[in-house]
Scaffold this motif. Sequence first.
Motif, PDB file in Angstrom:
ATOM      1  N   LYS A 140      24.127 -22.984  45.453  1.00 31.07           N
ATOM      2  CA  LYS A 140      23.989 -22.406  46.783  1.00 31.07           C
ATOM      3  C   LYS A 140      23.960 -23.502  47.842  1.00 31.07           C
ATOM      4  O   LYS A 140      23.559 -24.637  47.560  1.00 31.07           O
ATOM      5  CB  LYS A 140      22.713 -21.564  46.865  1.00 31.07           C
ATOM      6  N   PRO A 141      24.385 -23.191  49.055  1.00 30.42           N
ATOM      7  CA  PRO A 141      24.381 -24.196  50.125  1.00 30.42           C
ATOM      8  C   PRO A 141      22.962 -24.567  50.523  1.00 30.42           C
ATOM      9  O   PRO A 141      22.008 -23.802  50.316  1.00 30.42           O
ATOM     10  CB  PRO A 141      25.116 -23.495  51.276  1.00 30.42           C
ATOM     11  N   LEU A 142      22.819 -25.755  51.091  1.00 28.13           N
ATOM     12  CA  LEU A 142      21.517 -26.182  51.587  1.00 28.13           C
ATOM     13  C   LEU A 142      21.137 -25.365  52.822  1.00 28.13           C
ATOM     14  O   LEU A 142      21.988 -24.934  53.593  1.00 28.13           O
ATOM     15  CB  LEU A 142      21.550 -27.665  51.937  1.00 28.13           C
ATOM     16  N   MET A 143      19.841 -25.178  53.016  1.00 29.25           N
ATOM     17  CA  MET A 143      19.350 -24.481  54.203  1.00 29.25           C
ATOM     18  C   MET A 143      19.526 -25.369  55.428  1.00 29.25           C
ATOM     19  O   MET A 143      19.624 -26.595  55.320  1.00 29.25           O
ATOM     20  CB  MET A 143      17.866 -24.133  54.013  1.00 29.25           C
ATOM     21  N   GLN A 144      19.563 -24.751  56.620  1.00 33.08           N
ATOM     22  CA  GLN A 144      19.713 -25.522  57.855  1.00 33.08           C
ATOM     23  C   GLN A 144      18.619 -26.578  57.993  1.00 33.08           C
ATOM     24  O   GLN A 144      18.885 -27.718  58.399  1.00 33.08           O
ATOM     25  CB  GLN A 144      19.669 -24.582  59.061  1.00 33.08           C
ATOM     26  N   SER A 145      17.395 -26.214  57.661  1.00 33.74           N
ATOM     27  CA  SER A 145      16.281 -27.158  57.789  1.00 33.74           C
ATOM     28  C   SER A 145      16.450 -28.334  56.828  1.00 33.74           C
ATOM     29  O   SER A 145      16.075 -29.473  57.152  1.00 33.74           O
ATOM     30  CB  SER A 145      14.950 -26.447  57.528  1.00 33.74           C
ATOM     31  N   GLU A 146      17.014 -28.075  55.651  1.00 28.76           N
ATOM     32  CA  GLU A 146      17.234 -29.147  54.675  1.00 28.76           C
ATOM     33  C   GLU A 146      18.353 -30.075  55.126  1.00 28.76           C
ATOM     34  O   GLU A 146      18.270 -31.304  54.963  1.00 28.76           O
ATOM     35  CB  GLU A 146      17.543 -28.524  53.308  1.00 28.76           C
ATOM     36  N   ILE A 147      19.414 -29.514  55.707  1.00 31.70           N
ATOM     37  CA  ILE A 147      20.501 -30.335  56.242  1.00 31.70           C
ATOM     38  C   ILE A 147      19.973 -31.236  57.354  1.00 31.70           C
ATOM     39  O   ILE A 147      20.308 -32.431  57.415  1.00 31.70           O
ATOM     40  CB  ILE A 147      21.645 -29.443  56.759  1.00 31.70           C
ATOM     41  N   THR A 149      16.994 -32.444  57.700  1.00 37.82           N
ATOM     42  CA  THR A 149      16.207 -33.523  57.105  1.00 37.82           C
ATOM     43  C   THR A 149      17.123 -34.620  56.575  1.00 37.82           C
ATOM     44  O   THR A 149      16.894 -35.809  56.821  1.00 37.82           O
ATOM     45  CB  THR A 149      15.322 -32.976  55.974  1.00 37.82           C
ATOM     46  N   LEU A 150      18.179 -34.232  55.850  1.00 38.13           N
ATOM     47  CA  LEU A 150      19.096 -35.217  55.282  1.00 38.13           C
ATOM     48  C   LEU A 150      19.804 -36.020  56.371  1.00 38.13           C
ATOM     49  O   LEU A 150      19.919 -37.256  56.275  1.00 38.13           O
ATOM     50  CB  LEU A 150      20.125 -34.528  54.387  1.00 38.13           C
ATOM     51  N   ILE A 151      20.282 -35.353  57.412  1.00 35.92           N
ATOM     52  CA  ILE A 151      21.009 -36.048  58.471  1.00 35.92           C
ATOM     53  C   ILE A 151      20.070 -36.934  59.277  1.00 35.92           C
ATOM     54  O   ILE A 151      20.441 -38.045  59.694  1.00 35.92           O
ATOM     55  CB  ILE A 151      21.748 -35.048  59.376  1.00 35.92           C
ATOM     56  N   HIS A 152      18.850 -36.468  59.502  1.00 42.59           N
ATOM     57  CA  HIS A 152      17.871 -37.298  60.214  1.00 42.59           C
ATOM     58  C   HIS A 152      17.566 -38.555  59.409  1.00 42.59           C
ATOM     59  O   HIS A 152      17.480 -39.673  59.973  1.00 42.59           O
ATOM     60  CB  HIS A 152      16.591 -36.505  60.480  1.00 42.59           C
ATOM     61  N   GLN A 153      17.397 -38.417  58.099  1.00 47.43           N
ATOM     62  CA  GLN A 153      17.147 -39.587  57.253  1.00 47.43           C
ATOM     63  C   GLN A 153      18.344 -40.533  57.256  1.00 47.43           C
ATOM     64  O   GLN A 153      18.188 -41.758  57.338  1.00 47.43           O
ATOM     65  CB  GLN A 153      16.817 -39.127  55.835  1.00 47.43           C
ATOM     66  N   LEU A 154      19.543 -39.975  57.146  1.00 48.34           N
ATOM     67  CA  LEU A 154      20.750 -40.800  57.161  1.00 48.34           C
ATOM     68  C   LEU A 154      20.863 -41.570  58.474  1.00 48.34           C
ATOM     69  O   LEU A 154      21.112 -42.791  58.475  1.00 48.34           O
ATOM     70  CB  LEU A 154      21.982 -39.919  56.955  1.00 48.34           C
ATOM     71  N   LEU A 155      20.689 -40.891  59.592  1.00 52.02           N
ATOM     72  CA  LEU A 155      20.775 -41.558  60.890  1.00 52.02           C
ATOM     73  C   LEU A 155      19.679 -42.607  61.052  1.00 52.02           C
ATOM     74  O   LEU A 155      19.906 -43.661  61.661  1.00 52.02           O
ATOM     75  CB  LEU A 155      20.689 -40.526  62.016  1.00 52.02           C
ATOM     76  N   GLU A 323      20.850 -42.580  69.749  1.00 56.26           N
ATOM     77  CA  GLU A 323      21.053 -41.410  70.604  1.00 56.26           C
ATOM     78  C   GLU A 323      21.076 -40.131  69.778  1.00 56.26           C
ATOM     79  O   GLU A 323      20.514 -39.100  70.181  1.00 56.26           O
ATOM     80  CB  GLU A 323      22.360 -41.553  71.385  1.00 56.26           C
ATOM     81  N   ALA A 324      21.730 -40.182  68.623  1.00 54.54           N
ATOM     82  CA  ALA A 324      21.836 -38.992  67.778  1.00 54.54           C
ATOM     83  C   ALA A 324      20.466 -38.523  67.303  1.00 54.54           C
ATOM     84  O   ALA A 324      20.207 -37.307  67.212  1.00 54.54           O
ATOM     85  CB  ALA A 324      22.743 -39.274  66.586  1.00 54.54           C
ATOM     86  N   LEU A 325      19.571 -39.465  67.007  1.00 55.31           N
ATOM     87  CA  LEU A 325      18.232 -39.083  66.550  1.00 55.31           C
ATOM     88  C   LEU A 325      17.421 -38.378  67.640  1.00 55.31           C
ATOM     89  O   LEU A 325      16.462 -37.666  67.336  1.00 55.31           O
ATOM     90  CB  LEU A 325      17.475 -40.329  66.068  1.00 55.31           C
ATOM     91  N   GLU A 326      17.813 -38.567  68.902  1.00 47.61           N
ATOM     92  CA  GLU A 326      17.134 -37.910  70.020  1.00 47.61           C
ATOM     93  C   GLU A 326      17.829 -36.611  70.426  1.00 47.61           C
ATOM     94  O   GLU A 326      17.412 -35.960  71.384  1.00 47.61           O
ATOM     95  CB  GLU A 326      17.080 -38.866  71.224  1.00 47.61           C
ATOM     96  N   PHE A 330      17.757 -31.593  66.584  1.00 42.96           N
ATOM     97  CA  PHE A 330      16.641 -31.794  65.661  1.00 42.96           C
ATOM     98  C   PHE A 330      15.366 -31.087  66.107  1.00 42.96           C
ATOM     99  O   PHE A 330      14.401 -31.025  65.341  1.00 42.96           O
ATOM    100  CB  PHE A 330      16.375 -33.288  65.482  1.00 42.96           C
ATOM    101  N   THR A 331      15.354 -30.553  67.335  1.00 46.57           N
ATOM    102  CA  THR A 331      14.149 -29.863  67.811  1.00 46.57           C
ATOM    103  C   THR A 331      14.342 -28.356  67.928  1.00 46.57           C
ATOM    104  O   THR A 331      13.365 -27.628  68.135  1.00 46.57           O
ATOM    105  CB  THR A 331      13.708 -30.426  69.178  1.00 46.57           C
ATOM    106  N   GLU A 332      15.573 -27.867  67.804  1.00 48.54           N
ATOM    107  CA  GLU A 332      15.760 -26.418  67.821  1.00 48.54           C
ATOM    108  C   GLU A 332      15.351 -25.834  66.468  1.00 48.54           C
ATOM    109  O   GLU A 332      15.338 -26.522  65.451  1.00 48.54           O
ATOM    110  CB  GLU A 332      17.210 -26.052  68.153  1.00 48.54           C
ATOM    111  N   ASN A 333      15.004 -24.571  66.453  1.00 52.79           N
ATOM    112  CA  ASN A 333      14.622 -23.907  65.201  1.00 52.79           C
ATOM    113  C   ASN A 333      15.850 -23.662  64.317  1.00 52.79           C
ATOM    114  O   ASN A 333      16.916 -23.335  64.835  1.00 52.79           O
ATOM    115  CB  ASN A 333      13.915 -22.580  65.492  1.00 52.79           C
ATOM    116  N   PRO A 334      15.679 -23.795  63.015  1.00 53.59           N
ATOM    117  CA  PRO A 334      14.482 -24.246  62.308  1.00 53.59           C
ATOM    118  C   PRO A 334      14.343 -25.768  62.387  1.00 53.59           C
ATOM    119  O   PRO A 334      15.351 -26.471  62.439  1.00 53.59           O
ATOM    120  CB  PRO A 334      14.748 -23.809  60.860  1.00 53.59           C
ATOM    121  N   PRO A 335      13.114 -26.287  62.392  1.00 54.25           N
ATOM    122  CA  PRO A 335      12.929 -27.738  62.430  1.00 54.25           C
ATOM    123  C   PRO A 335      13.315 -28.371  61.090  1.00 54.25           C
ATOM    124  O   PRO A 335      13.448 -27.665  60.083  1.00 54.25           O
ATOM    125  CB  PRO A 335      11.431 -27.885  62.693  1.00 54.25           C
TER     126      PRO A 335
END
Length: 352
Positions: A140-147, A149-155, A323-326, A330-335
């Motif tokens: 199954k695809p990852l949830m929006q909140s999980e994506i 987290t991964l992109i925030h960690q990558l950035l 800039e991407a991390l800001e 990343f602040t819209e729902n879901p967090p």
Amino acid sequence: MDNNNNNNNNNNGDAMIIGDGQSRQQQQQPPMKRVFTPFQPCRSADCYKKLQTINEGAFGVVYKAYDKETGEIVALKKIKMEREKEGFPLTSVREIKVLMELKHPYLVDVKEMVFSDKSVFMVMEYIDHDLRGLMEAIKKPLMQSEIKTLIHQLLSGVKFLHQNWVIHRDLKTANLLYTNSGELKIADLGLAREYGSPLKPFSEGVVTLWYRAPELLLGTAIYSTPIDIWSVGCIFAEIISREVLLPGSSEIDQLDKIFKMLGTPNETIWPGFSKLPLVKNLNLIPQPYNNLRSKFPHITDLTYDLLERLLTLDPERRITASEALEHPYFTENPPPRDPVLMPHFPTTHKAS
């Protein structure tokens, strides 16, 4: 031709140039976050017992192993020496230097180097998954909140590399590892390079084709951190859709796919485009429309906005990792999901 020009002498707070090192915005250089460990005698590779082969690539073979003294499970990367006629492989020297000096939660950790009579091994933390294999294995695809987290960690990991004057130059899902503690780790820094200001020419044949920025495909030798940001955009799209965004079969086909997706560049949207080395060799068919949104009709406006900024054709206008991390994505729902609540998966490393 690669010219090494780092900025270890620029620790006096002078402004650094972000992006391709020409006219991009300036900000104060952060303090270097390098770790210089005291010299210690190298242990023998006999201190480790190999359990299975995890992966084999152009630059080495990776084994799952354990430390006979402590019982700790590690990844043991054997550095390929067979093709080297003049000593230790330069790509491995660079990878070892970067990973031994730069320590960050979202970079794979190198513990030590060990030697046998004829081989050299890099001892790294063992991680159960690479992101490409994991996405192929899970149903199954990852949830929006999980994506998120991964992109925030990558950035965050990419920002750290760029702050410390390092370009990865081969970001792709196969070079990202995922722990069962919910953390993404950037790995495979064999192509990583320190850069400086002003920029000097680098090798052009970097970054796996599907994740290669258009300025590289068009022959520039003067490039910088935006090439990593383009790769992050391709990875972001791949995680969302569970398929490679731009699977070109050749450099020409890759450019064709980029332009069909994002529109054919011109001097208005990419100043200096016509002066890139290979543009004069191309017969470009004008395609004025950006079709990225039609590829992702169900994502939110903020998700699309971040994706579009990561995949901006002009490297001068491409968003930075900071800039991407800001970005409000990343602040819209879901967090973003707390890493401790990220899913766990059975290992995707098959015994061999």
